[in-house]
Each structure stands twice: as structure tokens, then as C-alpha cells.
Motif scaffolding. Structure first.
Motif, mmCIF file in Angstrom:
data_model
loop_
_atom_site.group_PDB
_atom_site.id
_atom_site.type_symbol
_atom_site.label_atom_id
_atom_site.label_comp_id
_atom_site.label_asym_id
_atom_site.label_seq_id
_atom_site.Cartn_x
_atom_site.Cartn_y
_atom_site.Cartn_z
ATOM 1 N N ALA A 3 0.834 -1.203 0.000
ATOM 2 C CA ALA A 3 0.000 0.000 0.000
ATOM 3 C C ALA A 3 0.862 1.243 0.000
ATOM 4 O O ALA A 3 0.594 2.210 -0.707
ATOM 5 N N GLY A 4 1.928 1.230 0.828
ATOM 6 C CA GLY A 4 2.814 2.385 0.888
ATOM 7 C C GLY A 4 3.549 2.587 -0.427
ATOM 8 O O GLY A 4 3.702 3.701 -0.915
ATOM 9 N N GLY A 5 4.028 1.441 -1.044
ATOM 10 C CA GLY A 5 4.713 1.557 -2.321
ATOM 11 C C GLY A 5 3.802 2.095 -3.395
ATOM 12 O O GLY A 5 4.201 2.901 -4.239
ATOM 13 N N GLY A 6 2.535 1.637 -3.377
ATOM 14 C CA GLY A 6 1.564 2.145 -4.337
ATOM 15 C C GLY A 6 1.349 3.629 -4.179
ATOM 16 O O GLY A 6 1.182 4.360 -5.158
ATOM 17 N N ALA A 7 1.350 4.086 -2.908
ATOM 18 C CA ALA A 7 1.160 5.515 -2.646
ATOM 19 C C ALA A 7 2.295 6.322 -3.250
ATOM 20 O O ALA A 7 2.072 7.358 -3.889
ATOM 21 N N LEU A 8 3.543 5.820 -3.083
ATOM 22 C CA LEU A 8 4.686 6.551 -3.631
ATOM 23 C C LEU A 8 4.661 6.553 -5.159
ATOM 24 O O LEU A 8 4.988 7.553 -5.799
ATOM 25 N N GLY A 9 4.249 5.402 -5.754
ATOM 26 C CA GLY A 9 4.147 5.358 -7.205
ATOM 27 C C GLY A 9 3.107 6.326 -7.728
ATOM 28 O O GLY A 9 3.312 7.010 -8.732
ATOM 29 N N ALA A 10 1.996 6.388 -7.030
ATOM 30 C CA ALA A 10 0.934 7.320 -7.423
ATOM 31 C C ALA A 10 1.394 8.757 -7.289
ATOM 32 O O ALA A 10 1.077 9.609 -8.116
ATOM 33 N N VAL A 11 2.152 9.020 -6.225
ATOM 34 C CA VAL A 11 2.691 10.371 -6.043
ATOM 35 C C VAL A 11 3.606 10.734 -7.197
ATOM 36 O O VAL A 11 3.553 11.835 -7.751
ATOM 37 N N GLY A 12 4.477 9.780 -7.596
ATOM 38 C CA GLY A 12 5.389 10.050 -8.704
ATOM 39 C C GLY A 12 4.650 10.378 -9.986
ATOM 40 O O GLY A 12 4.989 11.331 -10.690
ATOM 41 N N ALA A 13 3.625 9.580 -10.281
ATOM 42 C CA ALA A 13 2.826 9.836 -11.492
ATOM 43 C C ALA A 13 2.123 11.185 -11.413
ATOM 44 O O ALA A 13 2.066 11.933 -12.395
ATOM 45 N N ALA A 14 1.610 11.498 -10.224
ATOM 46 C CA ALA A 14 0.916 12.780 -10.039
ATOM 47 C C ALA A 14 1.866 13.948 -10.246
ATOM 48 O O ALA A 14 1.511 14.963 -10.849
ATOM 49 N N LEU A 15 3.085 13.788 -9.767
ATOM 50 C CA LEU A 15 4.066 14.861 -9.926
ATOM 51 C C LEU A 15 4.402 15.089 -11.398
ATOM 52 O O LEU A 15 4.530 16.225 -11.855
ATOM 53 N N VAL A 16 4.577 14.010 -12.141
ATOM 54 C CA VAL A 16 4.897 14.142 -13.570
ATOM 55 C C VAL A 16 3.766 14.856 -14.302
ATOM 56 O O VAL A 16 3.995 15.777 -15.101
ATOM 57 N N LEU A 17 2.526 14.438 -14.049
ATOM 58 C CA LEU A 17 1.379 15.059 -14.717
ATOM 59 C C LEU A 17 1.253 16.535 -14.345
ATOM 60 O O LEU A 17 1.023 17.396 -15.198
ATOM 61 N N ALA A 18 1.400 16.826 -13.029
ATOM 62 C CA ALA A 18 1.261 18.211 -12.583
ATOM 63 C C ALA A 18 2.385 19.075 -13.136
ATOM 64 O O ALA A 18 2.186 20.234 -13.491
ATOM 65 N N ALA A 19 3.592 18.505 -13.229
ATOM 66 C CA ALA A 19 4.729 19.260 -13.760
ATOM 67 C C ALA A 19 4.508 19.613 -15.224
ATOM 68 O O ALA A 19 4.761 20.743 -15.657
ATOM 69 N N TYR A 105 -4.965 8.408 3.406
ATOM 70 C CA TYR A 105 -3.552 8.790 3.365
ATOM 71 C C TYR A 105 -3.045 8.874 1.930
ATOM 72 O O TYR A 105 -2.393 9.859 1.540
ATOM 73 N N VAL A 106 -3.347 7.839 1.137
ATOM 74 C CA VAL A 106 -2.883 7.810 -0.255
ATOM 75 C C VAL A 106 -3.473 8.978 -1.040
ATOM 76 O O VAL A 106 -2.756 9.703 -1.751
ATOM 77 N N VAL A 107 -4.786 9.165 -0.918
ATOM 78 C CA VAL A 107 -5.451 10.248 -1.654
ATOM 79 C C VAL A 107 -4.927 11.603 -1.210
ATOM 80 O O VAL A 107 -4.685 12.499 -2.035
ATOM 81 N N LYS A 108 -4.736 11.772 0.104
ATOM 82 C CA LYS A 108 -4.245 13.046 0.614
ATOM 83 C C LYS A 108 -2.856 13.373 0.079
ATOM 84 O O LYS A 108 -2.579 14.503 -0.330
ATOM 85 N N VAL A 109 -1.969 12.386 0.074
ATOM 86 C CA VAL A 109 -0.603 12.603 -0.418
ATOM 87 C C VAL A 109 -0.611 12.994 -1.891
ATOM 88 O O VAL A 109 0.085 13.927 -2.315
ATOM 89 N N ILE A 110 -1.412 12.298 -2.693
ATOM 90 C CA ILE A 110 -1.494 12.605 -4.127
ATOM 91 C C ILE A 110 -2.060 14.015 -4.336
ATOM 92 O O ILE A 110 -1.520 14.813 -5.120
ATOM 93 N N ALA A 111 -3.150 14.321 -3.624
ATOM 94 C CA ALA A 111 -3.785 15.640 -3.778
ATOM 95 C C ALA A 111 -2.848 16.759 -3.321
ATOM 96 O O ALA A 111 -2.742 17.803 -3.983
ATOM 97 N N GLN A 112 -2.151 16.548 -2.204
ATOM 98 C CA GLN A 112 -1.221 17.566 -1.721
ATOM 99 C C GLN A 112 -0.068 17.768 -2.698
ATOM 100 O O GLN A 112 0.377 18.900 -2.919
ATOM 101 N N ALA A 113 0.416 16.667 -3.275
ATOM 102 C CA ALA A 113 1.522 16.772 -4.236
ATOM 103 C C ALA A 113 1.123 17.618 -5.441
ATOM 104 O O ALA A 113 1.860 18.524 -5.860
#
Length: 469
Positions: A3-19, A105-113
Motif C-alpha cells: 500500500a505504501g509503495g503504491g502511494a509513492l508510485g501514485a505520487v510520482g505519477a501525479a508529480l509528472v502530470l502536474a509538472a 492517506y494515499v489520496v491526501k498525499v497525491i492531492a497535496q503533491a
């Protein structure tokens, strides 16, 4: 761990899209930020004094500053009044607090990123980002991506470790804690410069993370100082409107109708002369963010012992105990306080305006600090502020506290409630006479001529900007 690894992967994808989505904003602003600095914290700006101090120091040296964070409480008036500091508020994402905790937690991290990167990239481009850690997830990764796009430099200001704070709830071996530890080490190494709050943390960053840091001790701002008696009276009368312990408790016929009284002071309305009232209570103050790294049951048990000392006939003053701050455990401890039935002790838990907090510290008789440090490597800023006001302190022991509190010189260190109770008894036994340890501690603090924030910042942080330009 999945679950934690998935959260980090999702964060990475979110960062690329937002960038990618925000890159055009950067191109429009790429030429406009020479010398500008973004001071960022993924937390409440009003409760982030060190980051406010960074902003004020940069502004004092002619830098334009974007101060980025949540506006849950009002920053200091000096920050709001500076024409060089622009506050950039983040929107509170409270709507994310639905569903299972891991999903939250996962959704919050992605949204905050995504929110943080978009907000950063639509600002005027800075030459530097100074980022507070913790909280570092996802802010360190976001700031690093923003610096990569902007070609700016990243400075991380290490106040503590986020993973050790997480471990207070989950345990040090929890998968999320392990991921957070790996994350901080990885992205910490990608920064250009690092600041930290103690020499112990500086050594730990190098030994365990191979991160070079410069120690910038927390220092009091210039407005933390002893409060003149007239200002003390004004503050007490202001607080008396909302908090019972500050009101005059015993009005007798001998008190002139020309006198205006608080629990601690009396002013003659005819000439404005202020004196401290006879038989006044001692004012004890503690400040907190009401989190797991401060166990206020220690103080409450010590106060119970103090009350018992008085009941046994020991000549001690009544106490007004003021605990300031906001945080998740405030209601829990307020519930415990309501169950206490003291005759000689009053407790209140106000939230003070930024300008009133230093005035109250400068008016108090003793400070108490219950900060234990989740890592054992940071120092409580509340004690720094108290010392700036020449206020003696009783502080809970932890590993590197000696870098700040010198036992039996500027205060006392305790390990449990019974030891704190004994210290309170010893310090207040001769109150309010100008004799005994309490007065000696105050004299030592006044004579120490402590370094202030501006001087320390100029010596420690300003060279980092000068050597890279």
C-alpha cells in the motif's frame, strides 16, 4: 508495504502530470525571479515561527519572498506588514478525510503533491526554495521537482524527522514508517543545502544519511523579551475578558475605586501607575502543539502533588497555569483538566494572538516544557522563546537537551512528574521574593546576552546565498 509503495508510485505519477501541466506557467515566469526565495511549509504558517523568521531575514536583506503554507492561524504582524513578503496560501484539503485511513492517506498525499506543485509553479520563479521538514511527504519531492523545472536551488531546513513522528503512532517497524524513512534519506540527498536545529542532528544526518548540514539553532526574535509592567497589566486585563484565572479574585473594601485590578496587577487610574498585587498567584506557562511527543499528564500529576503540598501546610503561592497552543490532543487533555478539582491552582488553555504570546512569556514566572523529541535530535523552540524573555524553565529530559538547557544554571531538567513537582515546590517556596533559585536563574538568563535570530541567521544562512551567487 504494498500500500505504501503504491502511494509513492501514485505520487510520482501525479508529480509528472502536474509538472507537465504547469510547465507553461514556468516558461512565462522564468525570467522574473532572480534573487527571489520561496519559503515553504506543508503546515500552518501561523504555527511555523522559524519559517516566518526565515522570510523576515530574507526580506531584511532585500529579497522578495513567497511564504507558502496553510493559513489556519494568522502569521505575525511583521510578516503581514512586510512589502517584500507575499503570503501564498494553500487550500485546506479537509474534504479528503473520508473512507478507510490508508485510502485517506494515499489520496491526501497525491492531492497535496498536485496542489503544492501547481501552486509553486504558478508563483514568480524563485532562485531558492527553503523547505521545512517535517512534514516532508510529499513536500520534499515536490520542491525538488519544482527546483528541477525552475533550475533553482533547494534548501531543506530539518526540524526533526518525519518518520520518527509517524512512529509515535505506528511503531518504528511499521511499513509506512520504513517507507517514510527511506523517502527522507533519498530526497534529502538531492537537496543543494541543508540546515538543522542541533549539532546532534547535524552529526546524525551525516553518519546515517550522508547529508551535509549546517546547524542553525533556533534563536528568539527581537520581540521576545521581558514585558514592562504596564504592558503586563494591559495584557492581563485583555485576557481577563475571556479567561477567569486572569480576573481579580478577591476584591475587598480596602481597594480604591480608582484601582483597576487583574489577578496579578493593579493600576491606579489617576496616574496610570501599575504595581503587582500582594499575595498574587505565580504564573506558570507552557506552550504546545498538543501532539503525542508531549505528555501533559506529567504536568497535571505534578500540579496534583503541588496542591497536596499546600494542603499539608507548606507555604506556596497559588498557581495560574496557562497552556497555549492548538493541536489534535487539546480536547483530550481539556477533558482531563475538567476532572481535576483544585482549590489553589487554576488552569486555562487559550490560543493567543501572535503578538500576545511573547508578551505573556515576558510576564510569566516560570515556563514548563514537556517536549520529548521523537528523534531525540531536535530542541523545543518554546524554550528558546522563553529564554529570550529571561523566563526560567523546567524541561523534560531527552538526549540532546543539554545543547539548550543548562541544568541548575538557566533552568532545571526533570524526568517524571514527581521530580517536576519537587522542582515547582523548591522554586516557588520563597515566591515572590527576589531570592532563591528562581530569581538566580532569571539573573543568569538576563546576563547571558543570548544571540538573537537575526545575528545567528546572518552568520549561518546568509553565506549560503552569497557563495552560490
Amino acid at each position: 508495504m504494498a500500500a505504501g509503495g503504491g502511494a509513492l508510485g501514485a505520487v510520482g505519477a501525479a508529480l509528472v502530470l502536474a509538472a507537465a501541466a504547469a510547465l507553461w506557467l514556468w516558461r512565462r515566469r522564468a525570467g522574473g525571479g532572480e534573487g527571489r526565495v520561496c519559503v515553504a511549509v506543508l503546515g500552518d504558517l501561523g504555527r511555523s515561527p522559524r519559517m516566518q523568521y526565515h522570510a523576515l531575514s530574507l526580506a531584511r536583506h532585500g529579497r522578495g519572498v513567497s511564504l507558502l503554507g496553510y493559513l489556519q492561524t494568522r502569521p505575525h504582524g511583521d510578516v503581514l506588514g512586510s512589502d517584500r513578503i507575499r503570503v501564498v496560501p494553500l487550500s485546506d484539503l479537509r474534504w479528503l478525510r473520508v473512507g478507510p485511513k490508508i485510502l485517506q492517506y494515499v489520496v491526501k498525499v497525491i492531492a497535496q503533491a498536485m496542489q503544492l506543485l501547481y501552486t509553486m509553479l504558478k508563483m514568480e520563479r524563485p532562485s531558492y526554495i527553503i523547505l521545512q521538514n517535517p512534514p516532508g511527504l510529499p513536500s520534499i519531492a515536490v520542491a525538488w521537482v519544482a527546483c528541477l523545472i525552475w533550475r533553482s536551488k533547494l534548501i531543506i531546513d530539518w526540524h526533526n524527522y518525519g518518520y520518527t513522528i509517524m512512529s509515535l503512532n505506528h511503531g518504528i517497524n511499521h511499513p509506512l514508517v520504513c517507507i517514510a524513512k527511506w523517502y527522507e534519506k533519498l530526497f534529502g540527498r538531492l537537496s543543494d543545502y541543508n540546515l538543522c536545529v542541533t549539532n546532534a542532528m547535524k552529526e546524525d544526518l551525516w553518519v546515517n544519511c550522508k547529508i551535509k548540514a549546517v546547524t542553525l539553532y533556533d534563536r528568539p526574535a527581537s520581540y521576545f523579551k521581558e514585558t514592562p509592567l504596564e504592558l503586563q497589566h494591559q495584557l492581563y486585563m485583555k485576557l481577563a475578558k475571556d479567561y477567569e484565572p486572569f480576573k481579580a479574585q478577591h476584591i475587598t473594601e480596602s481597594v480604591s475605586s480608582n484601582a483597576e485590578r487583574s489577578a496579578f496587577t493593579e493600576m491606579d487610574k489617576r496616574n496610570g501607575c501599575v504595581v503587582k498585587t500582594r499575595g498574587r498567584p505565580a504564573l506558570l506557562i507552557s506552550s504546545t502543539s498538543w501532539t503525542e511527543d508531549e505528555d501533559f499528564s506529567v504536568l497535571l500529576k505534578a500540579l496534583e502533588d503541588y496542591e497536596q503540598y499546600i494542603n499539608e501546610g507548606i507555604k506556596l503561592p497559588a498557581l495560574v497555569c496557562v497552556i497555549t497552543g492548538k493541536g489534535p490532543l487539546k480536547e483530550y487533555y481539556n477533558g482531563l483538566i475538567k476532572k481535576l478539582h483544585f482549590r489553589h491552582i487554576q488552569i486555562c488553555t487559550p490560543w493567543l494572538e501572535a503578538e500576545d504570546y511573547p508578551l505573556l512569556l515576558g510576564s510569566a514566572d516560570l515556563g514548563v516544557c514537556l517536549h520529548k523529541s521523537s528523534s531525540g535530535l531536535d530542541l523545543p523552540m518554546k524554550v528558546v522563546d522563553m529564554f529570550g524573555c529571561c523566563l526560567p524553565v523546567c524541561a523534560m529530559y531527552f538526549e540532546c537537551l543539554h545543547e539548550l538547557v543548562k541544568h541548575d544554571e538557566n533552568g532545571l531538567i526533570f524526568r517524571d512528574s514527581s521530580e517536576l513537582a519537587e522542582q515547582l515546590k523548591m522554586l516557588f517556596l520563597e515566591f515572590p521574593t527576589l531570592e532563591g533559585k528562581l530569581h538566580n536563574f532569571r539573573k543568569n538568563l538576563c546576563a547571558s546576552k543570548q544571540l538573537r535570530w537575526d545575528e545567528s541567521w546572518d552568520q549561518t544562512v546568509l553565506p549560503l546565498f552569497m557563495q552560490s551567487e
